[in-house]
Design a protein around this motif. Structure first.
Motif, PDB file in Angstrom:
ATOM      1  N   GLN A 174       7.640   7.540   2.475  1.00  0.00           N
ATOM      2  CA  GLN A 174       8.529   8.327   3.322  1.00  0.00           C
ATOM      3  C   GLN A 174       8.641   7.715   4.717  1.00  0.00           C
ATOM      4  O   GLN A 174       9.728   7.684   5.308  1.00  0.00           O
ATOM      5  N   GLY A 175       7.518   7.226   5.236  1.00  0.00           N
ATOM      6  CA  GLY A 175       7.552   6.587   6.546  1.00  0.00           C
ATOM      7  C   GLY A 175       8.451   5.365   6.558  1.00  0.00           C
ATOM      8  O   GLY A 175       9.256   5.166   7.479  1.00  0.00           O
ATOM      9  N   LEU A 176       8.332   4.531   5.535  1.00  0.00           N
ATOM     10  CA  LEU A 176       9.203   3.357   5.432  1.00  0.00           C
ATOM     11  C   LEU A 176      10.661   3.767   5.293  1.00  0.00           C
ATOM     12  O   LEU A 176      11.556   3.128   5.864  1.00  0.00           O
ATOM     13  N   SER A 177      10.910   4.823   4.542  1.00  0.00           N
ATOM     14  CA  SER A 177      12.274   5.314   4.375  1.00  0.00           C
ATOM     15  C   SER A 177      12.855   5.764   5.708  1.00  0.00           C
ATOM     16  O   SER A 177      14.023   5.480   6.028  1.00  0.00           O
ATOM     17  N   GLU A 178      12.045   6.455   6.509  1.00  0.00           N
ATOM     18  CA  GLU A 178      12.506   6.920   7.817  1.00  0.00           C
ATOM     19  C   GLU A 178      12.826   5.749   8.741  1.00  0.00           C
ATOM     20  O   GLU A 178      13.815   5.772   9.480  1.00  0.00           O
ATOM     21  N   VAL A 179      12.000   4.726   8.709  1.00  0.00           N
ATOM     22  CA  VAL A 179      12.172   3.581   9.615  1.00  0.00           C
ATOM     23  C   VAL A 179      13.337   2.693   9.192  1.00  0.00           C
ATOM     24  O   VAL A 179      14.110   2.214  10.028  1.00  0.00           O
ATOM     25  N   THR A 180      13.479   2.469   7.890  1.00  0.00           N
ATOM     26  CA  THR A 180      14.481   1.510   7.395  1.00  0.00           C
ATOM     27  C   THR A 180      15.822   2.142   7.077  1.00  0.00           C
ATOM     28  O   THR A 180      16.840   1.448   7.009  1.00  0.00           O
ATOM     29  N   GLY A 181      15.840   3.452   6.831  1.00  0.00           N
ATOM     30  CA  GLY A 181      17.071   4.102   6.399  1.00  0.00           C
ATOM     31  C   GLY A 181      17.362   3.940   4.920  1.00  0.00           C
ATOM     32  O   GLY A 181      18.394   4.398   4.425  1.00  0.00           O
ATOM     33  N   ILE A 182      16.451   3.287   4.198  1.00  0.00           N
ATOM     34  CA  ILE A 182      16.586   3.134   2.744  1.00  0.00           C
ATOM     35  C   ILE A 182      16.111   4.420   2.083  1.00  0.00           C
ATOM     36  O   ILE A 182      15.173   5.069   2.551  1.00  0.00           O
ATOM     37  N   SER A 183      16.757   4.804   1.005  1.00  0.00           N
ATOM     38  CA  SER A 183      16.387   6.053   0.340  1.00  0.00           C
ATOM     39  C   SER A 183      14.931   6.016  -0.126  1.00  0.00           C
ATOM     40  O   SER A 183      14.371   4.954  -0.406  1.00  0.00           O
ATOM     41  N   PHE A 184      14.348   7.201  -0.190  1.00  0.00           N
ATOM     42  CA  PHE A 184      12.940   7.333  -0.565  1.00  0.00           C
ATOM     43  C   PHE A 184      12.653   6.650  -1.905  1.00  0.00           C
ATOM     44  O   PHE A 184      11.696   5.879  -2.030  1.00  0.00           O
ATOM     45  N   GLY A 185      13.483   6.930  -2.898  1.00  0.00           N
ATOM     46  CA  GLY A 185      13.242   6.385  -4.229  1.00  0.00           C
ATOM     47  C   GLY A 185      13.335   4.871  -4.277  1.00  0.00           C
ATOM     48  O   GLY A 185      12.544   4.218  -4.966  1.00  0.00           O
TER      49      GLY A 185
ATOM     50  N   GLY B 221       3.554  18.096   3.412  1.00  0.00           N
ATOM     51  CA  GLY B 221       2.645  16.969   3.262  1.00  0.00           C
ATOM     52  C   GLY B 221       2.736  16.333   1.886  1.00  0.00           C
ATOM     53  O   GLY B 221       3.058  17.020   0.900  1.00  0.00           O
ATOM     54  N   LEU B 222       2.438  15.050   1.828  1.00  0.00           N
ATOM     55  CA  LEU B 222       2.566  14.264   0.609  1.00  0.00           C
ATOM     56  C   LEU B 222       1.260  13.559   0.294  1.00  0.00           C
ATOM     57  O   LEU B 222       0.353  13.495   1.123  1.00  0.00           O
ATOM     58  N   ASN B 223       1.189  13.003  -0.919  1.00  0.00           N
ATOM     59  CA  ASN B 223       0.024  12.178  -1.232  1.00  0.00           C
ATOM     60  C   ASN B 223       0.106  10.889  -0.423  1.00  0.00           C
ATOM     61  O   ASN B 223       1.172  10.522   0.083  1.00  0.00           O
ATOM     62  N   PRO B 224      -1.015  10.176  -0.235  1.00  0.00           N
ATOM     63  CA  PRO B 224      -1.035   9.033   0.684  1.00  0.00           C
ATOM     64  C   PRO B 224       0.048   7.985   0.442  1.00  0.00           C
ATOM     65  O   PRO B 224       0.702   7.538   1.398  1.00  0.00           O
ATOM     66  N   TRP B 225       0.253   7.575  -0.809  1.00  0.00           N
ATOM     67  CA  TRP B 225       1.279   6.569  -1.072  1.00  0.00           C
ATOM     68  C   TRP B 225       2.659   7.070  -0.690  1.00  0.00           C
ATOM     69  O   TRP B 225       3.485   6.320  -0.147  1.00  0.00           O
TER      70      TRP B 225
ATOM     71  N   LEU C 212       1.808   6.573  10.862  1.00  0.00           N
ATOM     72  CA  LEU C 212       2.334   5.864  12.032  1.00  0.00           C
ATOM     73  C   LEU C 212       3.828   5.607  11.910  1.00  0.00           C
ATOM     74  O   LEU C 212       4.545   5.533  12.914  1.00  0.00           O
ATOM     75  N   LEU C 213       4.322   5.479  10.676  1.00  0.00           N
ATOM     76  CA  LEU C 213       5.747   5.242  10.445  1.00  0.00           C
ATOM     77  C   LEU C 213       6.563   6.541  10.440  1.00  0.00           C
ATOM     78  O   LEU C 213       7.790   6.492  10.370  1.00  0.00           O
ATOM     79  N   GLY C 214       5.875   7.670  10.475  1.00  0.00           N
ATOM     80  CA  GLY C 214       6.594   8.946  10.509  1.00  0.00           C
ATOM     81  C   GLY C 214       6.554   9.745   9.235  1.00  0.00           C
ATOM     82  O   GLY C 214       7.282  10.741   9.106  1.00  0.00           O
ATOM     83  N   GLY C 215       5.725   9.344   8.272  1.00  0.00           N
ATOM     84  CA  GLY C 215       5.594  10.105   7.039  1.00  0.00           C
ATOM     85  C   GLY C 215       4.907  11.447   7.275  1.00  0.00           C
ATOM     86  O   GLY C 215       4.184  11.624   8.262  1.00  0.00           O
ATOM     87  N   THR C 216       5.148  12.394   6.385  1.00  0.00           N
ATOM     88  CA  THR C 216       4.638  13.755   6.554  1.00  0.00           C
ATOM     89  C   THR C 216       3.216  13.894   6.029  1.00  0.00           C
ATOM     90  O   THR C 216       2.966  13.745   4.830  1.00  0.00           O
ATOM     91  N   VAL C 217       2.291  14.162   6.957  1.00  0.00           N
ATOM     92  CA  VAL C 217       0.904  14.446   6.610  1.00  0.00           C
ATOM     93  C   VAL C 217       0.643  15.901   6.967  1.00  0.00           C
ATOM     94  O   VAL C 217       0.976  16.347   8.072  1.00  0.00           O
TER      95      VAL C 217
END
Length: 207
Positions: free
Chosen positions: A39-50, A30-34, A163-168
């Protein structure tokens, strides 16, 4: 010398903040909210987390304009350094395989995050884009408490990230509980003194 210390402390803090984020990502707990959102955006777009951290920071920083917030040098540095530091650390760190390893990565990440936050905020070079958004909204809507504004923003990005798939997970809760006390512990000890202020001796202070 004071300025040199502030700049060094700023960049050390931002790099360590990126590393702390990578530790929590690799824990998988799990991660902090931001960062759930990132991470969710990274999973959806394929762009690296950073890179997502950097790209999200740009529109957030633009929201400062109607809020009449002024970025500092540390604000721009925060926008760039944290994301690249996180990506570099993610390439080097192994993912936690066993539960003890996952817990170790999570605890280490949270502790390091609190220390890093104390470093970069204590440098007094300007808030990060996301912190500035929070304080800007608080200034724009003075009847609403800062706590309510922060909670509202974090619930919004947490929900979107989930909703985007980030780890909660348990790490999200642990971060929420621990980060306040950790920053409260580290920040006073890491804040660079303001040399422009002249403290009068006690014999003159009451005059």
């Amino acid at each position: 010398m004071n300025l040199f210390r502030r700049v060094v402390q700023l960049f050390v803090g931002l790099v360590l903040y990126g590393v702390s984020t990578a530790l929590m990502v690799e824990s998988g707990l799990g991660l902090n909210p931001w960062d759930v959102f990132h991470q969710g955006l990274s999973e959806v777009t394929g762009i690296s987390f950073g890179v997502v951290v950097l790209l999200v920071g740009v529109p957030v920083l633009l929201l400062w304009i109607p809020l009449r917030q002024r970025p500092g040098f540390g604000t721009v540095a925060n926008l760039v350094v944290v994301g690249f530091a996180a990506d570099a650390a993610l390439r080097l760190l192994p993912a936690g395989e066993s539960l003890p390893a996952k817990v170790g990565l999570l605890v280490g990440g949270i502790l390091l995050n609190g220390f890093a936050t104390g470093l970069y905020i204590g440098s007094r070079m300007g808030p990060g884009p996301r912190d500035g958004l929070m304080t800007g909204l608080a200034g724009r809507f003075p009847t609403v408490s800062l706590r309510v504004i922060r909670t509202g923003i974090e619930l919004l990005v947490l929900g979107a990230g989930f909703l985007l798939g980030g780890t909660v997970g348990v790490g999200t809760i642990a971060y929420a509980v621990a980060i306040g006390p950790l920053v409260h512990l580290f920040l006073p000890r890491l804040t660079v003194p303001d040399r422009s202020r002249i403290d009068l001796p006690d014999t003159f202070a009451s005059r």
